[in-house]
Motif scaffolding. Structure first.
Motif, PDB file in Angstrom:
ATOM      1  N   PHE A   7       1.036  -1.228  -0.042  1.00  0.00           N
ATOM      2  CA  PHE A   7       0.031  -0.070  -0.250  1.00  0.00           C
ATOM      3  C   PHE A   7       0.850   1.042  -0.065  1.00  0.00           C
ATOM      4  O   PHE A   7       1.958   1.240   0.716  1.00  0.00           O
ATOM      5  N   GLY A   8       0.603   2.271  -0.689  1.00  0.00           N
ATOM      6  CA  GLY A   8       1.283   3.508  -0.977  1.00  0.00           C
ATOM      7  C   GLY A   8       2.501   3.552  -1.481  1.00  0.00           C
ATOM      8  O   GLY A   8       3.017   2.516  -2.281  1.00  0.00           O
ATOM      9  N   GLY A   9       3.636   3.987  -1.031  1.00  0.00           N
ATOM     10  CA  GLY A   9       4.834   3.949  -1.244  1.00  0.00           C
ATOM     11  C   GLY A   9       5.473   4.801  -2.180  1.00  0.00           C
ATOM     12  O   GLY A   9       6.711   4.650  -2.749  1.00  0.00           O
ATOM     13  N   ASN A  10       4.488   5.431  -2.945  1.00  0.00           N
ATOM     14  CA  ASN A  10       4.902   6.155  -4.154  1.00  0.00           C
ATOM     15  C   ASN A  10       4.308   7.786  -3.831  1.00  0.00           C
ATOM     16  O   ASN A  10       3.085   8.039  -3.054  1.00  0.00           O
ATOM     17  N   ASP A  11       4.672   8.798  -4.789  1.00  0.00           N
ATOM     18  CA  ASP A  11       4.218  10.068  -4.411  1.00  0.00           C
ATOM     19  C   ASP A  11       2.767  10.126  -5.029  1.00  0.00           C
ATOM     20  O   ASP A  11       2.159  11.559  -5.391  1.00  0.00           O
ATOM     21  N   ASN A  12       2.193   9.187  -5.834  1.00  0.00           N
ATOM     22  CA  ASN A  12       0.892   9.054  -6.308  1.00  0.00           C
ATOM     23  C   ASN A  12      -0.508   9.104  -5.475  1.00  0.00           C
ATOM     24  O   ASN A  12      -1.030   8.382  -5.419  1.00  0.00           O
ATOM     25  N   PHE A  13      -0.328   9.913  -4.277  1.00  0.00           N
ATOM     26  CA  PHE A  13      -1.371  10.098  -3.522  1.00  0.00           C
ATOM     27  C   PHE A  13      -1.938  11.234  -3.346  1.00  0.00           C
ATOM     28  O   PHE A  13      -1.281  12.356  -3.565  1.00  0.00           O
ATOM     29  N   ASP A  14      -3.347  11.370  -2.688  1.00  0.00           N
ATOM     30  CA  ASP A  14      -4.007  12.623  -2.773  1.00  0.00           C
ATOM     31  C   ASP A  14      -3.492  13.540  -1.431  1.00  0.00           C
ATOM     32  O   ASP A  14      -3.358  13.014  -0.599  1.00  0.00           O
ATOM     33  N   ILE A  15      -3.429  14.809  -1.883  1.00  0.00           N
ATOM     34  CA  ILE A  15      -3.104  15.759  -0.819  1.00  0.00           C
ATOM     35  C   ILE A  15      -4.317  16.694  -0.612  1.00  0.00           C
ATOM     36  O   ILE A  15      -4.414  17.417  -1.662  1.00  0.00           O
TER      37      ILE A  15
END
Ligand code: NAP
Length: 687
Positions: free
Chosen positions: A360-368
């Motif tokens: 899960f996660g691990g890269n900068d492709n997440f919502d802020i």
């Protein structure tokens, strides 16, 4: 805004360019810090010669009241700190832990200081040790404040709590401190420190502040000084090996990295309350303070058959956590404390990835939410899985100080314990189980490798304080990688700032030094019954030898009927004969009651109440026909604060010895009475 240092009783701006400090969400500059130009040696000297002597003239109770007054003062002004705290990336909940948690620690020490320490400038540790056949040579342990300065070097993650959790036991011990917060978030520490100085509650020289580098402070330390360090292991080891620290045997307490774990018990399977509690706690530990907690769960150890269920449940919950500007409604996780941390945590994550797969996660492709990714110090919530945690050991070796966690399987409880121990020494480990046999095995197996073990199940969950919360009552610290240190833990934490000295001598000499009567020390008599005297009039060592009383069978029967205690040793002639006593004996509680009847003075007087008894031992049986007599000796006196609804008072501890007609001791104990004072003491601390 340039932060100021507080040195030698004055606010001083450091010289030179200074270090820019940035808002964790917007990246804007919020302050700059510099300690250049400070005379660190003079600061240490000032603490030792001004702050230390002032604190050492106060008793523990006076110092405790001082902490209480400060806690109240800060509590009334904390709102402005919350606003500033958001610039460190903290959510409201994170700030609560830092600000209210820190103030709460002051309150706890204020209370413990008055309940667990004497109203004296020193502390007696433990009972008398008899060192001779005839009791004329004995020993005791005395704790006195160190006469140097305590240097507090703190990590960036809790700018307020980090300061107060160290200041509370230090000041209560009677030692002054120099606080050196991590530069990154020192703007928040400075704001709270400023309030403390404005209050005028602590004596001059008791606290000083360095915002920026600690310069050559450690070069100036002596054998009476102490360092309490919280931060990374690399910095800690470097400072511990500082030549002056080593040469002068300066006390050095280290709280460092920790790869804390949570173990899901074999019974805590999906569908149980324990499973839900486990998933909730791991999620909370990963995201609170964006994982920047020394106690955060880094390794999640689960039964091998439950790997998939756990990853699915965690992924779902973590996916619901909104990341962004903590000021925006609904945001549950803020950024890291600064952009330098983002690079740092990425480097650690890359190392862990060498031995685990990101699930899960691990890269900068997440919502802020509500913030600019390129300006804030945001980091993705990242869950990894490692199916072979004994061979692929990266997750046991590398601490990513952010929202990063690795799930790993175990076959049997013994394997789970082994995995926990592969962290090589941690601050805290937890186990989620409703099976107390599992709890016992895990606790005993983990204890040598952990500073704290947290057991959670449906019975404790409602009131439990959380895996990651160090509490002022309990020790915080851990062996090995965690630094090998220990702080707080109530009274235990205070003793780190005191010298424990064994003193040896005759009982009378030891009693006069400590102002506490001990067996074998001189006793004095008076024509006036001690219960007729006010607190101030009583002398330690003052003794009453009572009249005698012969115990009869009627006493035994009457007491059995009165109390309802018809135990065979008192009431059954045949069974008593076969018992260890050989015949019927008087109730121990009758002996106590009869002793009170011998030593109490019945008329109204200065004794307000009997409020307790300690260390009771029945040393010989009392039979019908025996004659008992009591020696009552004033053992110690502790002045108390005057209650709002009561008279001025103090606690008097009395040593009670009950002997039979042959001079043999049959019962010994201490009773505590509340005794009226003639005068109320003037308050020494501003209310
Ligand atoms: P850090 O870089 O080691 O810094 C810790 C403190 O040491 C800071 O105040 C720092 O000041 C100071 N320092 C650095 N070099 C120094 C020197 N030469 N002389 C005197 N002081 C010096 O750690 P951090 O990044 O602030 O904190 C994160 C780490 O702390 C993590 O590894 C975490 O596990 C650990 N931590 C442990 C606990 C615990 O209780 N065990 C609690 C919180 C954090 P500057 O900021 O000015 O460099």
């Amino acid at each position: 805004m340039r932060l100021q240092n507080y040195a030698l009783g004055q606010w001083v701006a450091g010289t030179g360019a200074g270090t820019d400090l940035h808002h964790a969400v917007t990246g804007e500059k919020v302050a700059e810090a510099s300690s250049a130009g400070l005379d660190f040696g003079a600061m240490a000297h000032y603490a030792r010669t001004v702050g230390g002597p002032a604190l050492r003239t106060m008793t523990f109770h006076e110092r405790a009241l001082m902490l209480k007054a400060m806690a109240k003062y800060l509590m009334e002004r904390k709102d402005s700190l919350y606003a500033l705290s958001s610039a460190t990336g903290a959510t409201k909940g994170d700030s609560w832990v830092d600000i209210d948690g820190g103030i709460g620690t002051l309150f706890v020490y204020a209370s413990k200081g008055r309940r667990e320490f004497p109203n004296e400038t020193f502390h007696i540790d433990g009972p008398m040790e008899n060192l001779s056949k005839n009791g004329t040579f004995v020993g005791r342990h005395l704790c006195v404040p160190l006469e140097g300065v305590a240097v507090h070097i703190n990590a960036f993650n809790f700018p307020c709590w980090g300061m107060l959790e160290k200041l509370s036991p230090t000041l209560l011990a009677g030692m002054p401190a120099i606080v050196k917060p991590a530069t990154l978030t020192s703007f928040l520490t400075e704001a709270m420190f400023r309030m403390m100085i404005e209050s005028g509650i602590f004596p001059e020289g008791a606290i000083q502040l360095i915002c920026g580098s600690a310069g050559d402070l450690l070069d100036h330390l002596t054998m009476q000084d102490a360092v309490a360090f919280t931060g990374s292991a690399s910095t800690g080891h470097m400072l511990k090996a500082h030549p002056t620290v080593a040469a002068n045997a300066v006390r050095f307490n280290m709280e460092a990295d920790s790869l804390n774990c949570a173990i899901m018990g074999p019974d805590a399977l999906p569908g149980t309350e324990e499973f839900d509690l486990f998933i909730k706690e791991v999620t909370r530990e990963m995201t609170t303070k964006a994982g920047q907690k020394c106690t955060a769960i880094r390794r999640t150890i689960v039964p091998e058959g439950a790997m998939e269920d756990v990853i699915r449940a965690l992924t779902k919950r973590l996916g619901d956590v909104k990341v962004g500007d903590p000021a925006v409604d609904g945001v549950k996780m803020g950024p890291l404390a600064g952009r330098p941390q983002v690079g740092e945590v990425h480097r650690s994550l890359d190392a862990i990835k060498g031995g685990a797969e990101v699930v899960f996660g691990g890269n900068d492709n997440f919502d802020i939410v509500g913030a600019d990714r390129s300006k804030g110090a945001f980091f993705p919530i990242t869950l990894l899985a490692c199916n072979n945690p004994r061979e692929r050991t990266q997750s046991h070796d590398v601490e990513a100080f952010g929202p990063v966690n690795t799930v790993m399987p175990y076959a049997a409880v013994g394997d789970a314990i082994e995995l926990a121990r592969m962290g090589k020494g941690s601050l805290v480990g937890s186990v989620f189980t409703a099976d107390d046999r599992v709890a016992r095995e895990v606790v005993l197996g983990m204890a040598p490798y952990h500073g704290r073990v947290y057991v959670l199940n449906r019975h404790s969950a409602k009131e439990a304080t959380g895996h990651g919360s160090p509490l002022p009552h309990l020790v915080h610290g851990g062996p090995g990688r965690a630094g090998g240190g220990e702080e707080m833990g109530g009274a235990r934490g205070v003793l780190h700032y005191m010298q424990r000295t064994a003193i040896q001598g005759s009982p009378t000499t030891i009693a006069r030094i400590t102002n506490e009567w001990i067996t074998g020390a001189a006793q004095s008599g008076d024509r006036v019954h001690p219960f007729r005297k006010h607190f101030e009039e009583l002398q330690v060592g003052e003794t009453l030898l009572t009249h005698r009383r012969t115990v009869t069978e009627t006493d035994i029967v009457n007491f059995a009927c009165l109390s309802g205690d018809h135990f065979y040793a008192h009431m059954d002639e045949i069974a008593a004969k076969e018992s260890i006593f050989g015949r019927r004996v008087a109730h121990g509680y009758f002996v106590l009651a009869a002793a009170a009847g011998l030593f109490v003075h019945p008329a109204p007087g200065p004794v307000l109440a009997n409020y307790g008894m300690e260390n009771l031992r029945f040393t010989k049986p009392v039979y019908a026909g025996d004659t008992i007599q009591v020696t009552l000796t004033c053992k110690s006196k502790t002045a108390k604060e005057t209650p709002a609804d009561g008279p001025p008072q103090g606690v008097v501890a009395w040593d009670v010895n009950v002997k039979n007609q042959d001079g043999e001791l049959v019962a010994t104990y201490t009773i505590l009475t509340l005794v009226r004072r003639l005068t109320a003491p003037a308050p020494s601390i501003p209310a």
